[in-house]
Design a protein around this motif. Structure first.
Motif, PDB file in Angstrom:
ATOM      1  N   THR A  65       0.818  -1.206   0.000  1.00  0.00           N
ATOM      2  CA  THR A  65       0.000   0.000   0.000  1.00  0.00           C
ATOM      3  C   THR A  65       0.853   1.257   0.000  1.00  0.00           C
ATOM      4  OG1 THR A  65      -1.789   1.175   1.149  1.00  0.00           O
ATOM      5  CG2 THR A  65      -0.163   0.062   2.530  1.00  0.00           C
ATOM      6  N   CYS A  66       0.325   2.296  -0.623  1.00  0.00           N
ATOM      7  CA  CYS A  66       0.933   3.619  -0.533  1.00  0.00           C
ATOM      8  C   CYS A  66      -0.109   4.625  -0.037  1.00  0.00           C
ATOM      9  CB  CYS A  66       1.524   4.046  -1.878  1.00  0.00           C
ATOM     10  SG  CYS A  66       0.322   4.121  -3.223  1.00  0.00           S
ATOM     11  N   ASP A  67      -1.274   4.122   0.404  1.00  0.00           N
ATOM     12  CA  ASP A  67      -2.293   4.970   0.990  1.00  0.00           C
ATOM     13  C   ASP A  67      -1.856   5.354   2.409  1.00  0.00           C
ATOM     14  OD1 ASP A  67      -4.874   5.005   2.879  1.00  0.00           O
ATOM     15  OD2 ASP A  67      -5.420   5.784   0.904  1.00  0.00           O
ATOM     16  N   GLU A  68      -1.792   6.646   2.699  1.00  0.00           N
ATOM     17  CA  GLU A  68      -1.238   7.100   3.972  1.00  0.00           C
ATOM     18  C   GLU A  68      -1.987   6.528   5.173  1.00  0.00           C
ATOM     19  OE1 GLU A  68       1.506   8.752   6.409  1.00  0.00           O
ATOM     20  OE2 GLU A  68       1.562   8.689   4.206  1.00  0.00           O
ATOM     21  N   ASP A  69      -3.306   6.479   5.095  1.00  0.00           N
ATOM     22  CA  ASP A  69      -4.088   5.933   6.205  1.00  0.00           C
ATOM     23  C   ASP A  69      -3.804   4.441   6.388  1.00  0.00           C
ATOM     24  OD1 ASP A  69      -5.224   8.391   6.724  1.00  0.00           O
ATOM     25  OD2 ASP A  69      -7.016   7.998   5.503  1.00  0.00           O
ATOM     26  N   GLU A  70      -3.727   3.703   5.277  1.00  0.00           N
ATOM     27  CA  GLU A  70      -3.458   2.268   5.367  1.00  0.00           C
ATOM     28  C   GLU A  70      -2.051   1.994   5.876  1.00  0.00           C
ATOM     29  OE1 GLU A  70      -4.251   0.570   1.569  1.00  0.00           O
ATOM     30  OE2 GLU A  70      -6.422   0.874   1.699  1.00  0.00           O
ATOM     31  N   VAL A  71      -1.087   2.831   5.456  1.00  0.00           N
ATOM     32  CA  VAL A  71       0.278   2.675   5.965  1.00  0.00           C
ATOM     33  C   VAL A  71       0.297   2.864   7.479  1.00  0.00           C
ATOM     34  CG1 VAL A  71       2.592   3.690   6.008  1.00  0.00           C
ATOM     35  CG2 VAL A  71       1.430   3.353   3.829  1.00  0.00           C
ATOM     36  N   GLY A  72      -0.366   3.918   7.959  1.00  0.00           N
ATOM     37  CA  GLY A  72      -0.408   4.178   9.395  1.00  0.00           C
ATOM     38  C   GLY A  72      -1.073   3.060  10.167  1.00  0.00           C
ATOM     39  N   GLU A  73      -2.183   2.545   9.637  1.00  0.00           N
ATOM     40  CA  GLU A  73      -2.894   1.448  10.300  1.00  0.00           C
ATOM     41  C   GLU A  73      -2.039   0.193  10.355  1.00  0.00           C
ATOM     42  OE1 GLU A  73      -6.524   0.907   8.229  1.00  0.00           O
ATOM     43  OE2 GLU A  73      -7.380   2.855   8.826  1.00  0.00           O
ATOM     44  N   PHE A  74      -1.333  -0.101   9.262  1.00  0.00           N
ATOM     45  CA  PHE A  74      -0.494  -1.302   9.233  1.00  0.00           C
ATOM     46  C   PHE A  74       0.630  -1.205  10.256  1.00  0.00           C
ATOM     47  CE2 PHE A  74       3.287  -3.534   7.724  1.00  0.00           C
ATOM     48  CZ  PHE A  74       2.796  -4.820   7.534  1.00  0.00           C
ATOM     49  N   LEU A  75       1.315  -0.068  10.293  1.00  0.00           N
ATOM     50  CA  LEU A  75       2.458   0.078  11.194  1.00  0.00           C
ATOM     51  C   LEU A  75       2.037   0.107  12.660  1.00  0.00           C
ATOM     52  CD1 LEU A  75       4.604   2.677   9.225  1.00  0.00           C
ATOM     53  CD2 LEU A  75       4.886   0.196   9.320  1.00  0.00           C
ATOM     54  N   ALA A  76       0.788   0.498  12.923  1.00  0.00           N
ATOM     55  CA  ALA A  76       0.296   0.556  14.299  1.00  0.00           C
ATOM     56  C   ALA A  76      -0.421  -0.729  14.710  1.00  0.00           C
ATOM     57  CB  ALA A  76      -0.656   1.744  14.461  1.00  0.00           C
TER      58      ALA A  76
END
Length: 258
Positions: A127-138
């Motif tokens: 993903t390169c979607d900012e919200d999805e990146v944040g959710e994945f890393l958290a």
């Protein structure tokens, strides 16, 4: 209304010295300086204005300390966040991507020409979607992952006809030189399949140009371009070009340099 700007098809190539397999010596930054000088002189024939290019790449690996009182990852967590994943941060403007390859069904290739997306798509998170990146890393799936290595990519960019060419060095966060990357964008199309032949031809031209100016056999090498069909999930390969295809290509390149 302002029309959206089409992102060009883009791929990264790793420079591989031809004698590296028989040499125990680590690559030196002289390699990058030589390639940058030659390719800029020979390929930037219109003397287009040079620009800077930079990005940060981090390899994350799962670490569960021995004797830990915390339960290890569940099967679902293992599926969604495999042993290793990569985060990439593009600059100007800043944006992030995640490339987390899981176990693959079928042959592991996501971009085959058939429609068996459910059978052959590489499992994992892309993903390169900012919200999805944040959710994945958290997410809890990544709670055992720690940075195994961080890399900095930096270099110059210029235009050469329908191509934008970036010649970059890759270094660890401690400043150790890892290798040279040729990042190519083909502005004539945003379709990876259509651009494949043109990108491969330009990479071969860059290889010939660099080798023609070699001062010794030690300077000979090749810009190795890995076909995105071997790495991208089907949905990403068939989608218009963008940060996600570029991120996957960069992960392939850095792994090839190690």
């Amino acid at each position: 209304r302002v029309a959206a700007v089409m992102a060009p098809a883009r791929v990264a190539c790793a420079w591989r010295a031809r004698d590296r397999a028989s040499s125990s010596a680590a690559p030196r930054v002289r390699e990058y300086l030589r390639l940058r000088e030659i390719l800029t002189r020979e390929l930037n024939v219109c003397a287009s204005k040079r620009a800077s290019h930079a990005m940060a790449i981090r390899c994350m690996r799962r670490v569960v300390p021995e004797g830990s009182l915390v339960d290890g990852p569940t099967k679902e967590e293992l599926r969604s966040a495999p042993e290793e994943f990569w985060t990439l941060e593009f600059k100007n403007p800043t944006r992030r991507s995640v490339v987390a390859r899981g176990a693959a069904s079928g042959d592991g290739r996501g971009g085959g020409d058939d429609d068996r997306a459910n059978e052959d798509e590489v499992k994992g998170t892309y993903t390169c979607d900012e919200d999805e990146v944040g959710e994945f890393l958290a997410s809890s799936a990544t709670r055992f992952h720690r940075a195994a290595q961080s890399y900095v990519v930096a270099g110059d960019a210029f235009d050469a006809g329908d191509f934008n060419v970036k010649i970059c060095r890759v270094e660890t966060s401690s400043g150790q030189y890892v290798g040279t990357i040729l990042d190519l964008s083909y502005r004539a199309t945003n379709d990876a399949r259509t651009a494949s032949a043109a990108l491969r031809e330009f990479a071969a031209h860059a290889t010939s140009t660099a080798n023609a100016a070699a001062e010794s056999d030690d300077d000979l090498g090749d810009f190795v371009l890995k076909d995105l069909r071997e790495s991208c999930p089907l949905r990403a390969y068939r989608a218009p070009a963008g940060d996600l295809q570029c991120a996957i290509s960069y992960v392939d390149v850095v792994r090839a340099l190690l």
